[in-house]
Design an enzyme around this catalytic site. Structure first.
Site, PDB file in Angstrom:
ATOM      1  N   SER A  49      60.110 -15.556-113.184  1.00 28.62           N
ATOM      2  CA  SER A  49      61.049 -14.531-112.756  1.00 28.62           C
ATOM      3  C   SER A  49      60.738 -14.161-111.317  1.00 28.62           C
ATOM      4  CB  SER A  49      60.966 -13.308-113.648  1.00 28.62           C
ATOM      5  OG  SER A  49      59.739 -12.652-113.438  1.00 28.62           O
ATOM      6  N   GLY A  50      61.799 -14.070-110.520  1.00 27.62           N
ATOM      7  CA  GLY A  50      61.655 -13.738-109.108  1.00 27.62           C
ATOM      8  C   GLY A  50      62.061 -12.308-108.875  1.00 27.62           C
TER       9      GLY A  50
ATOM     10  N   PHE B 258      64.760 -11.160-107.602  1.00 27.73           N
ATOM     11  CA  PHE B 258      66.153 -10.791-107.845  1.00 27.73           C
ATOM     12  C   PHE B 258      66.684 -11.265-109.193  1.00 27.73           C
ATOM     13  CE2 PHE B 258      65.601 -11.106-103.263  1.00 27.73           C
ATOM     14  CZ  PHE B 258      66.019  -9.853-102.857  1.00 27.73           C
TER      15      PHE B 258
ATOM     16  N   VAL C  90      64.051 -17.421-112.646  1.00 28.09           N
ATOM     17  CA  VAL C  90      63.953 -18.733-112.014  1.00 28.09           C
ATOM     18  C   VAL C  90      63.985 -19.745-113.165  1.00 28.09           C
ATOM     19  CG1 VAL C  90      62.605 -20.263-110.549  1.00 28.09           C
ATOM     20  CG2 VAL C  90      62.572 -17.804-110.133  1.00 28.09           C
TER      21      VAL C  90
ATOM     22  N   LYS D 218      67.238 -20.305-108.757  1.00 29.00           N
ATOM     23  CA  LYS D 218      66.978 -18.864-108.709  1.00 29.00           C
ATOM     24  C   LYS D 218      68.302 -18.163-108.891  1.00 29.00           C
ATOM     25  CE  LYS D 218      63.032 -18.549-105.576  1.00 29.00           C
ATOM     26  NZ  LYS D 218      62.567 -17.971-104.327  1.00 29.00           N
TER      27      LYS D 218
ATOM     28  N   ASP E  92      54.255 -14.632 -94.232  1.00 29.40           N
ATOM     29  CA  ASP E  92      53.714 -14.331 -95.573  1.00 29.40           C
ATOM     30  C   ASP E  92      53.174 -15.596 -96.206  1.00 29.40           C
ATOM     31  OD1 ASP E  92      52.990 -12.863 -97.753  1.00 29.40           O
ATOM     32  OD2 ASP E  92      55.012 -12.796 -98.630  1.00 29.40           O
TER      33      ASP E  92
HETATM   34  P1  AMP Z   1      59.846 -16.661-106.355  1.00 27.96           P
HETATM   35  O1  AMP Z   1      60.925 -15.754-106.665  1.00 27.96           O
HETATM   36  O2  AMP Z   1      60.168 -17.606-105.245  1.00 27.96           O
HETATM   37  O3  AMP Z   1      58.527 -16.013-106.126  1.00 27.96           O
HETATM   38  O4  AMP Z   1      59.610 -17.569-107.675  1.00 27.96           O
HETATM   39  C1  AMP Z   1      59.125 -17.096-108.858  1.00 27.96           C
HETATM   40  C2  AMP Z   1      58.373 -18.175-109.580  1.00 27.96           C
HETATM   41  O5  AMP Z   1      59.291 -19.190-109.958  1.00 27.96           O
HETATM   42  C3  AMP Z   1      57.348 -18.855-108.730  1.00 27.96           C
HETATM   43  O6  AMP Z   1      56.101 -18.192-108.828  1.00 27.96           O
HETATM   44  C4  AMP Z   1      57.266 -20.224-109.355  1.00 27.96           C
HETATM   45  O7  AMP Z   1      56.359 -20.266-110.458  1.00 27.96           O
HETATM   46  C5  AMP Z   1      58.648 -20.446-109.878  1.00 27.96           C
HETATM   47  N1  AMP Z   1      59.326 -21.206-108.988  1.00 27.96           N
HETATM   48  C6  AMP Z   1      60.037 -20.775-107.929  1.00 27.96           C
HETATM   49  N2  AMP Z   1      60.595 -21.810-107.296  1.00 27.96           N
HETATM   50  C7  AMP Z   1      60.231 -22.919-107.936  1.00 27.96           C
HETATM   51  C8  AMP Z   1      60.458 -24.272-107.793  1.00 27.96           C
HETATM   52  N3  AMP Z   1      61.194 -24.738-106.770  1.00 27.96           N
HETATM   53  N4  AMP Z   1      59.932 -25.124-108.630  1.00 27.96           N
HETATM   54  C9  AMP Z   1      59.166 -24.692-109.641  1.00 27.96           C
HETATM   55  N5  AMP Z   1      58.926 -23.444-109.837  1.00 27.96           N
HETATM   56  C10 AMP Z   1      59.455 -22.532-109.005  1.00 27.96           C
END
Ligand code: AMP
Length: 806
Positions: free
Chosen positions: A643-644, A646, A649, A667, A760
């Protein structure tokens, strides 16, 4: 026949190979008298035989003049043979002589007493002799020693004499004979019974007089021994004439016929060059001053052509006046010509990096039709300090540099920022003959006359509530050394006329004293020695709202330095951060900032720069520009993997029609989002979409036309680096770990080259695929709104470096 008798008319006529001109009765013949009894009043004294034959008597002619005649009239007695012989007559070179006889004969019928033996004829004889050896007996009085010329009959006999006894009908006969070879001869008249009176005897021969004809002179020539003889006479060309070569034979000849007339000319003479014929082909006269005659022949002299003169009589060509010439190609009777004046209206046009020179024909072509142009290219030091030097071979001329027939030339391969001088010489075929230098037109062309092109873009380096720091690449075509940049900015909400100007010597500037949360429009332009270039297009940047955190990189620097992420990644970020600080210091350390500018400029050539999507007034425009819209039907969501900020994921598959299927991470933006959240969510895609590097996460596209809104990226099988390292702790070799670090460093280096400051970098923002390739991710802007308290990211990064240490 006499050897001097010459050739016969027939043999001359047979000389078909000769060039002949026939003159019949060319010149009136001359008679040379050898004997003439006309007008004799005293005794002539010729010999007669027998004594009762011919008798010399004195009578009065019709004009009552006393004349001497020889008479005979023995008509009553048959068997008459009366001879009358002249004195010895010297031949005097004659080959053939003519005898003109004036006589009268009495008509036999008119004399009733006359026997049938009466004659009305007499016979003429001649006898040749080397000397006067005749006597009363010799030569004998018979035909043998005498050669008969003719029996002569009277055309007009008469029957009566008048009361005075005068002859009333006179005959005149001419007889000829030859060839004569001896010193002299006698004539004899044989009477065989006529009653006649020989009134006058003339002996003469013909000769052709000396003559000048066809520019040749011929001497006096005696007629030949035969009636048909042609005596050849060689001619000599008159002064300033020469034998024409068209005859095919040598020698000029005329022929004297038996009547003393010139005929059959062979060959001829013509006036030499410089001489003209006058006086009916008798004289070759020198051309007067100012006239010339170029060739041998009958043509008259002509006045000298333009710009030439004949200072002497008899000129075969005219000499060119001073500063006028004939080219070797010109005929000697051609006018003399001069060199052309300078080309007119020379101008230039800069076409791309080439210079097009054009001009008009010279006003004065020197009297010639041929005209050519040569181009001389010189490089001249600026400010007329020092002499100009010839351009090198590198400079190209199209169609050519020398011998141009057209009035234009394109010059290429010129150096930038150089003062060139072009000379266009006008030349013609007599230029080489003239000691005078060719006339030319000059033009100065400076390739530094061009101002720099516009700065292509600007991007924000950092911002605070009261300042914005911007940087920009140098123009694509600086066209000189850039002295500084001028920045123009104004509050977007206000009138453009209230703009402010700021000058920066580097391609970065911090604009201070701005109001918080306001959007400003910015434009920048570069300045060289030539002047300012055009302003860039307007770009809008916003200051932070009151209470927002500063965007300035250096604010976060201690955090980064303090983090456990070592190695190359750290070094890269430190370097970029340091650069950012130096830029912001605005040339406090000039040498260093100079180097900095060069560094940025060099990298800038041909490299794309990151554009901050927040500078777009409409974020949709940025997303349209940098991210591809994906049809939602191509996407298959399979499972949620995290989960991101917003929303969720997910793992899924992307299949474009006709293409291979990819595994992707998706996402999503949770429902109920605000405009601000929508904008921030998609801004990450707008940033990510600008990057293309194996160590930077790749954006496949976005879904904005359906709900939920999605950002689709490549799928990284091993997830984020921090959790991956924790899971696999102790399972990687140093080589593998260093390889991962190098990947991160390469990605960061790429971002830095794009002028993007990540701000970051943390292990949680590095994603790892199944091949252990690490890729930089997380380009969201919203994270700065969150607390920057230490979090697991740095712990994760520490784990990586710790693993390497182990
Ligand atoms: P983020 O919102 O970018 O921090 O993404 C949340 C989580 O989703 C990350 O910590 C990853 O574990 C997973 N994730 C995000 N993007 C990817 C991706 N392109 N491939 C695999 N896992 C992803």
């Amino acid at each position: 026949m006499d050897s001097n008798a010459g050739i016969s008319a027939r043999s001359v006529a047979g000389m078909g190979w000769l060039w002949m001109v026939c003159f019949f009765h060319l010149v009136t013949s001359l008679e040379e008298i050898l004997l003439d009894t006309t007008g004799e009043t005293s005794e002539i004294g010729w010999t007669t035989h027998p004594s009762n034959g011919w008798d010399e008597v004195s009578v009065l002619d019709d004009k009552k003049r006393l004349i001497r005649t020889f008479d005979v009239c023995n008509v009553a007695e048959p068997g008459q043979n009366n001879w009358l012989r002249t004195h010895f007559i010297e031949r005097r070179g004659a080959h053939r002589v003519h005898v003109r006889l004036r006589f009268s004969v009495r008509d036999c019928a008119s004399m009733h007493i006359v026997a049938s033996s009466c004659k009305e004829t007499f016979t003429l004889y001649y006898h040749q002799s080397e000397a006067d050896l005749a006597s009363q007996e010799l030569p004998e009085w018979r035909e043998g020693p005498w050669t008969k010329v003719d029996t002569i009959a009277a055309d007009e006999s008469f029957s009566q004499v008048d009361s005075t006894g005068k002859v009333v009908k006179m005959n005149v006969k001419v007889r000829s004979f030859g060839p004569l070879t001896k010193h002299g001869f006698y004539l004899a008249f044989q009477d065989s019974g006529a009653c006649m009176s020989l009134v006058a005897v003339q002996v003469f021969f013909y000769k052709c007089p000396a003559v000048v004809k066809g520019f040749a002179s011929f001497p006096e020539t005696f007629a030949g021994g035969e009636r048909t003889s042609l005596v050849e006479s060689p001619g000599i060309c008159v002064p300033n004439a020469e034998e024409t070569s068209t005859t095919g034979s040598s020698g000029i000849r005329l022929h004297c016929n038996g009547e003393g007339e010139w005929m059959v000319a062979i060959g001829r003479c013509v006036c030499k060059a410089g001489y003209q014929p006058i006086d009916d082909e008798r004289v070759c006269q020198a051309c007067p001053l100012g006239f010339f005659k170029v060739s041998v022949g009958h043509d008259p002299c002509l006045p000298c052509p333009a710009h030439s003169h004949a200072p002497l009589p008899g000129s075969r060509e005219c000499v060119c006046q001073n500063r006028y010439y004939r080219s070797p190609m010109d005929n000697s009777d051609a006018p003399c010509t001069g060199i052309p004046s300078a080309p007119r209206d020379l101008s230039y046009e800069i076409v791309g990096s080439n210079v097009l020179l054009t001009w008009r024909l010279p006003k004065d072509l020197g009297g010639r039709k041929d005209i050519f142009f040569n181009v001389i290219c010189k490089v001249c030091p600026a400010g007329s300090s020092g002499p100009c030097v010839r351009c090198g071979d590198r400079v190209q001329f199209e169609p050519r540099q020398v011998g141009l027939t057209e009035s234009r030339v394109q010059v290429s391969n010129l150096l930038a920022r150089v003062h060139y001088t072009f000379e266009i010489q006008a030349v013609n075929l007599v230029t080489e003959l003239s000691p005078e230098a060719p006339h030319y037109a000059t033009i100065n062309v400076s390739t530094s006359q061009t101002v720099p092109s516009a700065v292509p873009m600007m991007h924000q380096v950092s911002r605070t509530t009261s300042s914005i720091t911007l940087s920009w690449p140098q123009p694509d075509q600086p066209n000189g050394i850039i002295l500084d940049y001028q920045l123009r900015y104004f509050d977007k909400a206000e009138d453009e006329d209230n703009s402010f100007i700021l000058t920066s010597e580097t391609n970065m500037a911090t604009i201070s004293n701005l109001s918080p949360g306001k959007i400003y429009a910015f434009q920048v332009r570069a300045r060289t020695a030539v002047g300012y270039g055009a302003y860039s297009g307007k770009m809008y940047f916003q200051t932070l709202m009151g209470g927002e955190r500063s965007d300035m990189v250096q604010d976060r620097l201690p955090l980064i330095v303090g983090s456990a992420l070592g190695g190359l990644a750290f070094l890269v970020i430190a370097a970029i951060s340091t650069l950012a600080i130096i830029f912001k210091s605005k040339r406090q350390e000039t040498p260093y900032t100079d180097r900095l500018q060069q560094y940025i400029s060099a990298r800038g050539l041909g490299v794309k720069y990151y554009i901050d999507p927040s500078t777009y007034e409409d974020p949709n425009e940025a997303i349209r520009e940098f991210a591809k819209e994906i049809d939602v039907s191509f996407i298959k969501i399979e499972e949620v993997i995290g989960s991101g900020e917003f929303g969720q994921v997910c793992f899924g598959r992307l299949k474009h029609p006709g293409k291979r299927e990819y595994t992707v991470a998706i996402k999503t933006l949770k429902s109920g989002y605000t405009d601000e959240q929508w904008r921030e969510f998609l801004s990450e895609a707008s940033i990510m979409g600008q990057f293309e590097h194996p160590n930077v996460i790749h954006l496949e596209g976005v879904v904005t036309k359906n709900r939920p809104v999605m950002i689709v990226t490549e799928f990284m099988e091993n997830g984020s680096l921090d959790s991956f390292l924790r899971q696999k702790e102790g399972q990687f070799s140093v080589l593998q770990l260093v390889g991962m670090l190098r990947g991160i460093a390469a990605g960061m280096r790429y971002l830095s080259d794009m002028n993007y400051v990540h701000r970051d970098l943390a292990a949680r923002n590095i994603l790892v695929n199944s091949n252990l390739v690490c890729k930089v991710s997380d380009f969201g802007l919203s994270r700065f709104l969150e607390d920057d308290a230490s979090n697991p990211t740095y712990t994760g990064a520490l784990l990586l470096t710790e693993s390497i240490k182990d």
